[in-house]
Enzyme design. Structure first.
Site, PDB file in Angstrom:
ATOM      1  N   GLN A 150      -6.122  -0.849   6.463  1.00  0.00           N
ATOM      2  CA  GLN A 150      -5.535  -0.291   5.249  1.00  0.00           C
ATOM      3  C   GLN A 150      -5.663  -1.280   4.094  1.00  0.00           C
ATOM      4  OE1 GLN A 150      -1.808   2.271   6.253  1.00  0.00           O
ATOM      5  NE2 GLN A 150      -1.752   0.483   7.596  1.00  0.00           N
TER       6      GLN A 150
ATOM      7  N   HIS B 250      -8.095   2.803   2.848  1.00  0.00           N
ATOM      8  CA  HIS B 250      -7.633   2.841   1.456  1.00  0.00           C
ATOM      9  C   HIS B 250      -8.673   2.318   0.477  1.00  0.00           C
ATOM     10  CE1 HIS B 250      -3.241   2.814   3.040  1.00  0.00           C
ATOM     11  NE2 HIS B 250      -3.807   3.988   3.138  1.00  0.00           N
TER      12      HIS B 250
ATOM     13  N   ASP C  84      -8.628  -5.709   0.264  1.00  0.00           N
ATOM     14  CA  ASP C  84      -9.079  -7.005  -0.255  1.00  0.00           C
ATOM     15  C   ASP C  84     -10.406  -7.490   0.305  1.00  0.00           C
ATOM     16  OD1 ASP C  84      -8.354  -7.693   2.342  1.00  0.00           O
ATOM     17  OD2 ASP C  84      -6.591  -8.834   1.711  1.00  0.00           O
TER      18      ASP C  84
ATOM     19  N   CYS D 234     -16.596   7.234 -10.242  1.00  0.00           N
ATOM     20  CA  CYS D 234     -16.136   8.256 -11.172  1.00  0.00           C
ATOM     21  C   CYS D 234     -15.133   9.174 -10.473  1.00  0.00           C
ATOM     22  CB  CYS D 234     -17.330   9.068 -11.668  1.00  0.00           C
ATOM     23  SG  CYS D 234     -16.872  10.396 -12.816  1.00  0.00           S
TER      24      CYS D 234
ATOM     25  N   SER E  74       0.715  -4.992  11.430  1.00  0.00           N
ATOM     26  CA  SER E  74       1.036  -3.689  10.852  1.00  0.00           C
ATOM     27  C   SER E  74       2.397  -3.228  11.339  1.00  0.00           C
ATOM     28  CB  SER E  74      -0.020  -2.653  11.247  1.00  0.00           C
ATOM     29  OG  SER E  74       0.369  -1.368  10.780  1.00  0.00           O
ATOM     30  N   SER E  75       3.183  -2.702  10.422  1.00  0.00           N
ATOM     31  CA  SER E  75       4.484  -2.140  10.787  1.00  0.00           C
ATOM     32  C   SER E  75       4.315  -0.815  11.527  1.00  0.00           C
ATOM     33  CB  SER E  75       5.329  -1.913   9.536  1.00  0.00           C
ATOM     34  OG  SER E  75       4.736  -0.893   8.728  1.00  0.00           O
TER      35      SER E  75
END
Length: 170
Positions: free
Chosen positions: A26, A45, A29, A53, A119-120
């Site tokens: 997710q 993500h 970076d 665009c 990760s939670s």
């Protein structure tokens, strides 16, 4: 303690050796990106390194686009001349890429080992892949500082800082 970048570099080296392994993230970076096998990193993500665009299919490396257009008042698409250009990350209200979700589901279903790190497991649909892997008999390993709602699914759970875990296994 080690720097979190050490852990990401170690994971990158591991993925370079195991080209069939996939990495669902997710994060936006790019720390997970594997340049030798970029298709095995599934960025749910998106990432900050590409822009596109919002109206048509135009895409460009972010730095290249913004360097060429830094004097523009607005960032209109050079292809359709209508849509705005935005970094290729998912913002609230935007849908995730269905193709990436489909591939993430497929690799989760085929996984022999499914390792969750840092990760939670509270964000959907990313947390659903652990169920897919478990339903298909994968061994589930959760490495996270805190307990997660999916710890009962796991074969192994280690609650500690990832840097501490990395220092113990490197």
């Amino acid at each position: 303690y080690g720097d979190h970048r050490d852990l990401h570099l170690s994971l990158r080296r591991q993925r370079q050796m195991c080209i069939r392994d996939s990495h669902i993230t997710q994060n936006i970076d790019g720390l997970h990106k594997n340049t030798e096998n970029p298709n095995n990193v599934l960025e749910l993500h998106g990432n900050i390194f590409n822009c596109g665009c919002l109206t048509c299919s135009f895409e460009s490396p972010t730095l290249d686009f913004y360097e060429k257009n830094k004097n523009e008042v607005d960032m209109l698409c050079p292809s359709c001349l209508e849509g705005l250009i935005k970094v290729k990350t998912i913002s609230f209200g935007q849908s995730l890429d269905r193709n990436i979700l489909s591939i993430a589901h497929q690799v989760s279903a085929k996984a022999k080992n499914f390792i969750v790190m840092g990760s939670s497991l509270k964000v959907s649909p990313a947390n659903s892949f652990i169920k897919v892997a478990k339903a298909n008999k994968a061994k589930i390993i959760i490495l996270n500082k805190d307990k997660t709602p999916f710890d009962d699914y796991a074969d192994i759970v280690i609650n500690d800082d990832l840097e501490n875990i990395y220092e113990q296994i490197k």
